[in-house]
Design a protein around this motif. Structure first.
Motif, PDB file in Angstrom:
ATOM      1  N   ALA A 101      49.997  41.581  38.933  1.00  0.00           N
ATOM      2  CA  ALA A 101      50.476  43.017  38.819  1.00  0.00           C
ATOM      3  C   ALA A 101      49.875  44.220  39.836  1.00  0.00           C
ATOM      4  O   ALA A 101      49.226  45.019  39.832  1.00  0.00           O
ATOM      5  CB  ALA A 101      50.574  44.227  37.784  1.00  0.00           C
ATOM      6  N   GLY A 108      45.888  46.571  39.919  1.00  0.00           N
ATOM      7  CA  GLY A 108      45.526  46.567  38.345  1.00  0.00           C
ATOM      8  C   GLY A 108      44.627  45.364  38.154  1.00  0.00           C
ATOM      9  O   GLY A 108      43.291  45.280  37.501  1.00  0.00           O
ATOM     10  N   GLY A 109      44.981  43.983  38.512  1.00  0.00           N
ATOM     11  CA  GLY A 109      44.571  43.492  38.209  1.00  0.00           C
ATOM     12  C   GLY A 109      42.833  42.627  39.175  1.00  0.00           C
ATOM     13  O   GLY A 109      42.755  43.480  39.759  1.00  0.00           O
ATOM     14  N   PRO A 110      42.333  42.122  38.523  1.00  0.00           N
ATOM     15  CA  PRO A 110      40.625  41.526  39.043  1.00  0.00           C
ATOM     16  C   PRO A 110      41.168  41.470  40.573  1.00  0.00           C
ATOM     17  O   PRO A 110      41.098  40.550  40.875  1.00  0.00           O
ATOM     18  CB  PRO A 110      40.073  40.288  38.441  1.00  0.00           C
ATOM     19  CG  PRO A 110      40.972  40.251  37.585  1.00  0.00           C
ATOM     20  CD  PRO A 110      42.132  40.964  37.232  1.00  0.00           C
ATOM     21  N   MET A 221      40.064  39.175  30.219  1.00  0.00           N
ATOM     22  CA  MET A 221      40.789  38.868  31.717  1.00  0.00           C
ATOM     23  C   MET A 221      42.183  37.948  31.826  1.00  0.00           C
ATOM     24  O   MET A 221      43.165  38.269  32.337  1.00  0.00           O
ATOM     25  CB  MET A 221      40.163  38.295  32.802  1.00  0.00           C
ATOM     26  CG  MET A 221      38.678  39.903  32.655  1.00  0.00           C
ATOM     27  SD  MET A 221      38.185  39.488  34.368  1.00  0.00           S
ATOM     28  CE  MET A 221      37.559  37.844  34.469  1.00  0.00           C
TER      29      MET A 221
END
Lengths: 229, 285
Positions: A101, A108-110, A221
């Motif tokens: 996203a 948002g994400g790593p 995660m």
């Protein structure tokens, strides 16, 4: 050969200082002794086709994958450590965690680098921890084990992405939760099967807990990955 | 009683025991030893069978007698840091339990650390707390916005770095400051008790343990629950720190005592409330 003559006449060779001609003392030193034979092999690996070299490493990596899937204590596995497998798995996991996203204004994400740092720094810290507690496993062996045991979580990530293609409602979340929980348990169990043996009995839990935390964070995660819509 | 000055005089066993205690506690004087010895006996009866407790005690005495002080290894070698990981599973468990159940008379350092501070507990408790805060912050945000159609769940990873910085600096710089301050006061006033930096850092690390279940409880989106748990955790953690540092400052000037104790509590409260505010505020984007 002169050697058998010498053996039949004890102490006779002491006065005989001349070397008979049939013993080859010049030429290459390729008498059948251990080290030079191996040196011959090493020279010959330069001549083998590249495919052979690559396949040998791939076969070693594949054998370790199988060991992770069916974990049982194996001293040979720990001896021949390599870091190709962990690198491969880490890159795959980081790539699969991309394309999330990622709204342009809110990350948002790593990021790729974050996954790398978490995996490698986490492994290094856990290895240091187990060595400080007096473990007998070597630094790279421990890195190797921890890296290879990410395999179930990487597989779970692939499954999650496939499930997310189908839909992202509560059913898909339940399926993903089940898959991630199972693979997290598998990873922890596989790595403790290798690592816990190297610690004295009264410190096993102290070594297992950081491993549990490490795979829990990676599993988190994986589970919270949400695709861009 | 046999005089302690005469080395050739035969000493009674109890006095020899006191002398050994005095030898080990290089910074305390004999008044304190009377407090330590019965405390250790009480603790030996309470926690584990006497045999298990005596063995590390006996071997400690032996190694102390044989090698004098603990052998000093240079700080750039691996062995130097291995000293701080010389704990076993049950030690860590006892220390964690001791950090959440403060008792008015018991001093955490004397009761649990016993001259063997470890870095394992503080480090992994801080790490767990960092990840617990990040994860439960995300979960709390998710639950708050559940059902709203416009909300898209995003795991916020920068919160991990913020939490890590805050918690690790609290766990390292506050003990450093406190140790420095106590050292300075020690020069002015002859205190009975002085703690090493590792022991102070160890107490602070273990005192953070109560916040891990607190943070997990913060997932539930009820404000009253969050504030209640903060108060309870603050009380427990503050009392552990308070009972630990009370013997070190009680002979000081009253203003200094109040200043130290209140700063300990206030910093603890700042950490707790700061974490709650930063990680758990409602994101209405």
């Amino acid at each position: 050969m002169a050697a058998s003559d010498e053996a039949s006449r004890p102490f006779a060779g002491l006065s005989d200082v001349s070397i008979s001609d049939d013993i080859a003392v010049e030429g290459d030193i390729s008498v059948p002794v251990g080290p030079s034979a191996r040196r011959d092999d090493e020279f010959s690996t330069l001549d083998e086709p590249v495919r052979e070299t690559v396949l040998r490493d791939l076969r070693a990596v594949g054998k370790k994958f199988v060991h992770v899937l069916y974990p049982k204590r194996s001293a040979a596995l720990l001896r021949d450590w390599d870091l190709w497998g962990p690198l491969l798995l880490c890159v795959t996991l980081a790539l699969l965690l991309q394309g999330g996203a990622a709204d342009s204004d809110y990350q948002g994400g790593p990021q790729f680098a974050e996954v790398f740092v978490i995996v490698w720094f986490g492994s290094i810290i856990i290895t240091l921890n187990s060595k400080l507690l007096g473990g007998t496993i070597s630094f790279f062996q421990s890195l190797c084990v921890l890296g290879y045991c990410i395999l179930p979580l990487t597989a779970a990530m692939a499954v999650c992405r496939i499930v997310l293609v189908a839909g992202s409602g509560p059913v898909s979340f339940a399926v993903r939760l089940a898959v991630v929980t199972a693979s997290f348990g598998w990873s922890t169990f596989a790595s403790t099967a290798f690592l816990a043996d190297s610690q004295p009995a009264n410190r096993k839990a102290l070594v297992v807990y950081p491993v549990f935390l490490f795979y829990f964070v990676i599993g988190w995660m994986v589970l919270t990955f949400s695709p861009s819509q | 009683m046999a005089s302690t000055n005469d080395p050739f005089q035969f000493h009674e066993f109890e006095e020899a025991g006191n002398l050994l205690e005095a030898n080990r506690d290089a910074t305390t004087i004999s008044i304190e030893d009377d407090e330590i010895k019965p405390e250790k006996q009480r603790q030996a009866a309470a926690f584990s069978p006497a045999g298990e407790d005596e063995d590390p005690l006996a071997s400690d005495d032996k190694t102390e007698l044989l090698s004098g002080q603990k052998k000093s290894v240079p700080f750039w070698t691996f062995e130097y840091y291995q000293r701080f990981f010389d704990v076993e599973t049950h030690h860590v468990k006892e220390r964690i339990i001791g950090s959440v159940l403060p008792w008015p008379g018991k001093n955490f350092i004397h009761t649990h650390l016993r001259r063997n501070p470890d870095l394992y507990g503080p480090f992994w408790i801080c790490t767990t707390l960092v990840f617990a805060i990040a994860i439960s912050g995300n979960l709390a945000n998710f639950l708050t916005h559940l059902g709203k159609p416009n909300y898209k769940y995003t795991p916020e990873f920068q919160k991990v770095t913020i939490a890590a910085t805050a918690i690790f600096s609290y766990a390292w710089f506050v003990p450093l400051a406190l140790w420095g301050f106590l050292l300075w006061r020690n020069n002015k006033i002859m205190n009975l008790v002085s703690y090493s930096f590792m022991e102070i850092a160890c107490v602070y690390g273990y005192s953070l343990f109560i916040y891990i279940p607190t943070v997990v409880l913060w997932i539930l989106p009820y404000e009253w629950l969050r504030w209640c748990t903060i108060v309870v955790a603050l009380f427990l953690s503050g009392s552990v720190l308070g009972t630990t540092f009370w013997p070190a400052v009680r002979d000081d000037h009253p203003k200094v005592i109040i200043a130290i104790m209140s700063s300990i509590v206030v910093l603890n409260a700042l950490l707790a409330v700061g974490c709650k505010v930063i990680m758990f505020y409602d994101v209405d984007t």
